[in-house]
Motif scaffolding. Sequence first.
Motif, PDB file in Angstrom:
ATOM      1  N   SER A 167      -4.276   7.769  18.991  1.00  0.00           N
ATOM      2  CA  SER A 167      -2.810   8.145  18.479  1.00  0.00           C
ATOM      3  C   SER A 167      -2.468   8.026  16.833  1.00  0.00           C
ATOM      4  N   TRP A 168      -2.966   9.076  16.016  1.00  0.00           N
ATOM      5  CA  TRP A 168      -2.410   8.759  14.411  1.00  0.00           C
ATOM      6  C   TRP A 168      -1.305   9.478  13.877  1.00  0.00           C
ATOM      7  N   ASN A 169      -0.442   8.817  14.960  1.00  0.00           N
ATOM      8  CA  ASN A 169       0.563   9.661  14.095  1.00  0.00           C
ATOM      9  C   ASN A 169       1.368   9.068  13.123  1.00  0.00           C
ATOM     10  N   SER A 170       2.716   9.689  12.392  1.00  0.00           N
ATOM     11  CA  SER A 170       2.917   8.805  11.438  1.00  0.00           C
ATOM     12  C   SER A 170       3.667   7.564  11.350  1.00  0.00           C
ATOM     13  N   PHE A 171       3.971   7.174  12.705  1.00  0.00           N
ATOM     14  CA  PHE A 171       4.470   5.610  12.871  1.00  0.00           C
ATOM     15  C   PHE A 171       3.023   5.084  12.544  1.00  0.00           C
ATOM     16  N   ASN A 172       1.473   4.930  12.643  1.00  0.00           N
ATOM     17  CA  ASN A 172       0.881   4.318  12.969  1.00  0.00           C
ATOM     18  C   ASN A 172      -0.034   4.778  11.592  1.00  0.00           C
ATOM     19  N   VAL A 173       0.094   5.618  10.964  1.00  0.00           N
ATOM     20  CA  VAL A 173      -0.581   6.194   9.832  1.00  0.00           C
ATOM     21  C   VAL A 173      -0.039   5.392   9.096  1.00  0.00           C
ATOM     22  N   ARG A 174       1.820   5.085   8.780  1.00  0.00           N
ATOM     23  CA  ARG A 174       2.491   4.172   7.681  1.00  0.00           C
ATOM     24  C   ARG A 174       1.904   2.860   7.985  1.00  0.00           C
ATOM     25  N   GLN A 175       1.436   2.267   9.288  1.00  0.00           N
ATOM     26  CA  GLN A 175       1.256   1.159   9.731  1.00  0.00           C
ATOM     27  C   GLN A 175       0.427   0.501   9.330  1.00  0.00           C
ATOM     28  N   PHE A 176      -0.849   1.688   8.810  1.00  0.00           N
ATOM     29  CA  PHE A 176      -2.233   1.520   7.997  1.00  0.00           C
ATOM     30  C   PHE A 176      -1.806   1.552   6.514  1.00  0.00           C
ATOM     31  N   GLU A 177      -1.793   2.323   6.408  1.00  0.00           N
ATOM     32  CA  GLU A 177      -1.181   2.770   4.633  1.00  0.00           C
ATOM     33  C   GLU A 177      -1.138   1.261   4.250  1.00  0.00           C
ATOM     34  N   LYS A 178       0.562   1.054   4.908  1.00  0.00           N
ATOM     35  CA  LYS A 178       0.979  -0.558   4.248  1.00  0.00           C
ATOM     36  C   LYS A 178       0.383  -1.618   4.654  1.00  0.00           C
ATOM     37  N   MET A 179      -0.337  -2.071   5.346  1.00  0.00           N
ATOM     38  CA  MET A 179      -1.036  -2.452   5.813  1.00  0.00           C
ATOM     39  C   MET A 179      -1.972  -2.975   4.875  1.00  0.00           C
ATOM     40  N   PHE A 180      -3.570  -1.461   4.423  1.00  0.00           N
ATOM     41  CA  PHE A 180      -4.421  -1.482   4.118  1.00  0.00           C
ATOM     42  C   PHE A 180      -4.344  -1.656   2.434  1.00  0.00           C
ATOM     43  N   PHE A 181      -4.103   0.045   2.203  1.00  0.00           N
ATOM     44  CA  PHE A 181      -3.958   0.364   1.199  1.00  0.00           C
ATOM     45  C   PHE A 181      -2.891  -0.395   0.283  1.00  0.00           C
ATOM     46  N   GLN A 183      -0.895  -3.077   0.823  1.00  0.00           N
ATOM     47  CA  GLN A 183      -1.149  -4.531   0.827  1.00  0.00           C
ATOM     48  C   GLN A 183       0.043  -5.151   1.008  1.00  0.00           C
ATOM     49  N   GLU A 184       1.497  -4.747   1.831  1.00  0.00           N
ATOM     50  CA  GLU A 184       2.223  -4.877   1.828  1.00  0.00           C
ATOM     51  C   GLU A 184       2.338  -6.921   2.983  1.00  0.00           C
ATOM     52  N   LEU A 185       3.267  -7.491   2.234  1.00  0.00           N
ATOM     53  CA  LEU A 185       4.098  -8.799   3.552  1.00  0.00           C
ATOM     54  C   LEU A 185       4.793  -8.067   4.499  1.00  0.00           C
ATOM     55  N   MET A 186       4.186  -7.100   4.986  1.00  0.00           N
ATOM     56  CA  MET A 186       4.855  -6.866   6.380  1.00  0.00           C
ATOM     57  C   MET A 186       5.965  -6.629   7.657  1.00  0.00           C
ATOM     58  N   PRO A 323      -2.486  -8.570  11.944  1.00  0.00           N
ATOM     59  CA  PRO A 323      -2.750  -9.225  11.606  1.00  0.00           C
ATOM     60  C   PRO A 323      -3.370 -10.599  12.246  1.00  0.00           C
ATOM     61  N   HIS A 324      -4.851 -10.539  12.578  1.00  0.00           N
ATOM     62  CA  HIS A 324      -4.743 -11.694  13.870  1.00  0.00           C
ATOM     63  C   HIS A 324      -5.243 -12.720  13.202  1.00  0.00           C
ATOM     64  N   LYS A 338       7.625 -11.059  11.118  1.00  0.00           N
ATOM     65  CA  LYS A 338       7.286 -10.602   9.259  1.00  0.00           C
ATOM     66  C   LYS A 338       5.655 -11.738   8.587  1.00  0.00           C
ATOM     67  N   MET A 339       5.246 -11.098   7.944  1.00  0.00           N
ATOM     68  CA  MET A 339       3.781 -11.821   7.218  1.00  0.00           C
ATOM     69  C   MET A 339       4.577 -12.825   6.206  1.00  0.00           C
ATOM     70  N   THR A 340       4.102 -13.882   5.948  1.00  0.00           N
ATOM     71  CA  THR A 340       3.708 -15.122   5.054  1.00  0.00           C
ATOM     72  C   THR A 340       3.346 -14.990   4.129  1.00  0.00           C
ATOM     73  N   GLN A 341       1.879 -14.668   3.821  1.00  0.00           N
ATOM     74  CA  GLN A 341       0.752 -14.728   3.808  1.00  0.00           C
ATOM     75  C   GLN A 341      -0.373 -13.218   3.199  1.00  0.00           C
ATOM     76  N   GLN A 342      -0.626 -13.637   1.880  1.00  0.00           N
ATOM     77  CA  GLN A 342      -1.621 -11.873   1.529  1.00  0.00           C
ATOM     78  C   GLN A 342      -2.661 -12.589   2.886  1.00  0.00           C
ATOM     79  N   VAL A 343      -3.387 -10.763   2.811  1.00  0.00           N
ATOM     80  CA  VAL A 343      -4.048 -11.581   3.990  1.00  0.00           C
ATOM     81  C   VAL A 343      -5.979 -10.410   3.379  1.00  0.00           C
ATOM     82  N   PHE A 344      -5.683  -9.962   2.177  1.00  0.00           N
ATOM     83  CA  PHE A 344      -7.020  -9.675   1.730  1.00  0.00           C
ATOM     84  C   PHE A 344      -7.146 -10.619   0.579  1.00  0.00           C
TER      85      PHE A 344
END
Length: 346
Positions: A167-181, A183-186, A323-324, A338-344
């Motif tokens: 499912s690429w609903n708005s929640f999952n799209v926001r998760q993807f964009e925040k993580m990959f595009f 690069q938030e410490l989510m 981020p496994h 919450k993430m405590t490190q940059q992952v990229f």
Amino acid sequence: MNKRLFLKSAALGIGALPLASILPVMAEAKKTILPNSLKKGDLVGLISPSAATSERIQFDFAKESLEALGLKVRLGENLKNRRGHLAGTDEDRANDFNAMFADPDVQAVICIRGGSGAARILDKIDYKAIQKNPKPILGYSDITALHCAIYSQTGLITFHGPNGTGSWNSFNVRQFEKMFFDQELMQFENEQVKGDDLIVKKNRIQVLRPGKAKGRILGGNLTVLTSVSGTPYNPDFKDAILFIEDISEDPYKIDRMMSTLKLNGTLGKIKGFIFGQCTDCTPGGGYGSLTLDDILDDYILPLNIPAYKGAMIGHVDKQFVIPHGAEVEMNAESGTFKMTQQVFNT
């Protein structure tokens, strides 16, 4: 999606092994490797390392969804193959995986679906190529086998989240964009919508034991995780935050798998515990059953570590992109991490 019988059989077989035969082959922790960053316009590879896709239109859905995210898509050469329930032979699926990591034009790898079969190719993956060409790989459910193997063999951070046909609903799209595009410490916190009820019931968390903990977040689907337990592809869970989820498993089977994680030393190593969703895991008929609450109380409370249940992880429409292998801090009382490190690599 339901997992296949052979994965369950593998889990049972591993659970029957003596402790001494399991512990010596557990992987040692490796230095963390960051994947290269991903941006809009990049080329991603779509592969199927597990089960075959049953309807041809699903290939279109996956490709169009990734394009709608702003990415270019290259289909794996063997993506549409079939051998029984598998997406082609083990060699076909491993070849697509290795080809995408070896191709310098491909910036990330997306798994089209889970099901079962990924564990069959773990010994055919070119882990040296992954270390030389670190790139994000995204998927969940049966893809847990790849997350575990890649981290144990290379230290590369991978991403537990929606498959291509998910499912690429708005929640999952926001998760993807925040993580990959972006690069938030989510911070990962359940979305709660009250609806037409007196109180909020959906996506509620339950605190098993309050407290905070820091560590590498590792885990995934419980059945798949247990099936690689005792192999060289099992990560070292020392001081980790363990997260698990599952689907269509009777509680007595969840109990058996949690017992395996206890007996092989995994539970004794972790600093925190997050249980996601166990979809369709209600007790069946017969003489009665332990509940999922009973099982978690039996195995998690004695650990005396921060723990909570109900995170948006698993076979649900809206799910976190995790981020496994990355460092996180969890707060069991608030049901967040919450993430405590940059992952990229940037």
